[in-house]
Motif scaffolding. Structure first.
Motif, PDB file in Angstrom:
ATOM      1  N   ASP A   6       0.847  -1.028  -0.270  1.00 42.14           N
ATOM      2  CA  ASP A   6       0.317   0.256  -0.225  1.00 42.14           C
ATOM      3  C   ASP A   6       0.831   1.236  -0.089  1.00 42.14           C
ATOM      4  N   GLU A   7       1.873   1.298   0.929  1.00 44.84           N
ATOM      5  CA  GLU A   7       3.266   2.523   0.739  1.00 44.84           C
ATOM      6  C   GLU A   7       3.535   2.477  -1.072  1.00 44.84           C
ATOM      7  N   GLU A   8       4.578   1.644  -1.295  1.00 47.93           N
ATOM      8  CA  GLU A   8       4.321   1.961  -1.913  1.00 47.93           C
ATOM      9  C   GLU A   8       3.756   2.483  -3.647  1.00 47.93           C
ATOM     10  N   HIS A   9       2.592   1.431  -3.274  1.00 50.35           N
ATOM     11  CA  HIS A   9       1.233   1.690  -4.270  1.00 50.35           C
ATOM     12  C   HIS A   9       1.448   3.798  -4.186  1.00 50.35           C
ATOM     13  N   PHE A  10       0.997   3.957  -2.906  1.00 51.06           N
ATOM     14  CA  PHE A  10       0.781   5.384  -2.936  1.00 51.06           C
ATOM     15  C   PHE A  10       1.324   5.984  -3.151  1.00 51.06           C
ATOM     16  N   GLU A  11       3.171   5.809  -2.928  1.00 50.43           N
ATOM     17  CA  GLU A  11       4.438   6.494  -3.390  1.00 50.43           C
ATOM     18  C   GLU A  11       4.164   7.359  -4.472  1.00 50.43           C
ATOM     19  N   GLY A  12       3.671   5.676  -5.193  1.00 47.34           N
ATOM     20  CA  GLY A  12       3.673   6.050  -6.804  1.00 47.34           C
ATOM     21  C   GLY A  12       2.975   6.487  -7.265  1.00 47.34           C
ATOM     22  N   SER A 157       0.648   7.910   8.988  1.00 51.76           N
ATOM     23  CA  SER A 157       1.248   7.568   8.702  1.00 51.76           C
ATOM     24  C   SER A 157       3.377   7.708   8.200  1.00 51.76           C
ATOM     25  N   ASP A 158       4.143   7.710   7.571  1.00 51.21           N
ATOM     26  CA  ASP A 158       5.539   8.620   7.244  1.00 51.21           C
ATOM     27  C   ASP A 158       5.038   9.704   7.007  1.00 51.21           C
ATOM     28  N   ARG A 159       4.404   9.835   5.729  1.00 46.59           N
ATOM     29  CA  ARG A 159       4.172  10.355   4.439  1.00 46.59           C
ATOM     30  C   ARG A 159       3.409  11.637   5.060  1.00 46.59           C
ATOM     31  N   THR A 164       3.761  17.431   7.237  1.00 42.11           N
ATOM     32  CA  THR A 164       3.464  18.633   8.048  1.00 42.11           C
ATOM     33  C   THR A 164       4.883  18.721   8.736  1.00 42.11           C
ATOM     34  N   ASP A 165       5.508  18.355   9.107  1.00 44.94           N
ATOM     35  CA  ASP A 165       6.778  18.851   9.370  1.00 44.94           C
ATOM     36  C   ASP A 165       8.110  20.166   8.934  1.00 44.94           C
ATOM     37  N   CYS A 166       8.591  20.339   9.769  1.00 43.91           N
ATOM     38  CA  CYS A 166       9.225  21.525   9.058  1.00 43.91           C
ATOM     39  C   CYS A 166      10.450  20.803   9.397  1.00 43.91           C
TER      40      CYS A 166
END
Length: 421
Positions: A6-12, A157-159, A164-166
């Motif tokens: 799911d993470e890989e597909h999202f990053e794609g 999630s990591d994303r 949201t992190d500076c």
């Protein structure tokens, strides 16, 4: 694992959107080494998220403390999404939206001026084609590119954290960045920086990112040029102030359009079980890694700066500043052959050692980076790099890094790292 897929597909999907929005990000300088580091950082974030996920009320992991002071560039504690109850992403129910509506929405929200070069994609083109709108806006002070992109990011999630992190100024130079938590629980990041980290062109990039508790992500970007890349600077600053950026990114119309993004058919319909800390060795914290590194430094070298989320130190031996980054990672045996070529060394205990020299970031004349990469037989990796400048994007302050090749090798092979295996 389903989570990885799911993470890989999202990053794609995200990659498609970023590419279409202007190819803002440049290719990595040392692809194999940096890819390994990025993977290790993602693993560290994921495991931190898994640990934090057991606490009630956790949403976006690791974003920080309470509300910030108003936008003035003054450092302040970052707001924590851990105060926001995590909510599942809402199932889109709105009808598909055509690109023309995005153009109309953006033009209606911008101040009075002239518009040109409008381009947009709606939510009616399928889940893999994320919506965006971009145009050139001129308020009489010069043309400026303005863009809005919409997406969904899974809270926690990591994303979500990365969005949201500076960023650390040593890694991403910028003039100001603050994060605020809005009354509805959304996180808002306002950023003022530059298109090119090395400032080889003085194109300014200002942006606003909004992430709602249901995972709607709205990103607004503006430049002081008619295009993010390849266009001359046309004005001293982008057209919208930070207050105007906030007003634009929080407009209700974007949330409504984001609700019409189709669900990804490859996304699991049922939540997958969260990883537990016992599934794999936990990556050591930034504090632990830097605490182990400092006693291994040679005499006569002072630490003048350090990272908070990233494991780096800035050293000065009286001859100029030198940036040193170290990463400690587990489970890297599957990329051994990619990272350690025929010129690498294998020690009697099976540890593989490689040395690499590069020129630092693209466009920084005279930059020299030395890297020693080590991999134990169980997949435990320690890689350390030293640069002849205070950051990855600054001009060199010295001829060579503050740590010699031999010192880097000794640090990377130190048995002190075995405590994290």
């Amino acid at each position: 694992m389903p989570v990885e897929h799911d993470e890989e597909h999202f990053e794609g999907r995200l990659g498609h959107a970023l590419h279409d929005l202007g190819d803002r990000f440049e290719a990595d300088r040392a692809a194999l080494a940096d890819a390994g580091r990025a993977r290790g950082h993602r693993l560290r974030l994921r495991r931190r998220a898994a640990v934090a996920g057991g606490a009630a009320g956790i949403a976006l992991v690791g974003v920080g403390g309470a509300l910030l002071v108003p936008w003035n560039g003054t450092p302040a504690p970052r707001p924590s999404s851990s105060d926001v109850a995590q909510q599942p992403s809402a199932t889109p129910t709105a009808a598909p939206v055509q690109g023309s509506r995005l153009v109309k929405a953006l033009e209606g929200l911008l101040p009075e001026g002239e518009f040109s070069a409008q381009e947009a994609r709606g939510t009616d083109e399928g889940p893999l084609m994320l919506p965006y709108v971009r145009l050139v806006f001129d308020d009489g002070k010069g043309p400026a590119a303005v863009g809005v992109s919409l997406d969904r990011i899974e809270p926690g999630s990591d994303r979500a954290r990365e969005t949201t992190d500076c960023p650390d100024k040593a890694l991403v130079p910028h003039d100001s960045c603050v994060t605020d938590r809005l009354p509805d629980g959304s996180l808002l990041k306002l950023f003022q920086g530059y298109e090119y980290p090395d400032r080889r062109v003085d194109t300014k990039l200002w942006s606003a990112d909004l992430l709602t508790p249901t995972g709607r992500h709205i990103s607004v970007s503006e430049w002081n040029a008619a295009a993010e890349k390849g266009a001359p600077v046309s004005r001293s600053a982008p057209p919208l102030s930070t207050a105007e950026l906030k007003e634009l990114v929080t407009a209700q119309v974007w949330r409504t359009i984001a609700d019409s993004i189709p669900e990804d058919p490859k996304k699991p319909t049922k939540p997958t079980a969260a990883a537990t800390p016992g599934d794999a060795p936990e990556e050591p914290s930034t504090e632990a890694v830097l605490g182990t590194l400092r006693p291994l430094l040679p005499d006569g070298v002072d630490v003048v700066d350090k990272g908070s989320d990233y494991t780096y130190l800035v050293l000065d031996d009286g001859k100029g500043r030198s940036y040193v980054q170290i990463d400690v990672q587990h489970g890297m045996g599957d990329v051994a052959d990619e990272l350690f070529g025929g010129d690498s060394e294998t020690l009697p205990d099976g540890t593989r050692v490689a040395f690499r020299e590069s020129g630092g970031d693209k466009g920084v004349a005279g930059a020299v980076m030395w890297t020693v990469d080590t991999l134990r037989t169980d997949g435990f990796r320690v890689v350390i790099s030293a640069l002849n400048a205070g950051t990855q994007h600054d001009a060199p302050t010295r001829k060579t890094p503050a740590l010699s090749k031999e010192q880097l090798r000794e640090i990377a092979l130190s048995p002190q790292w075995d405590r994290y295996r």
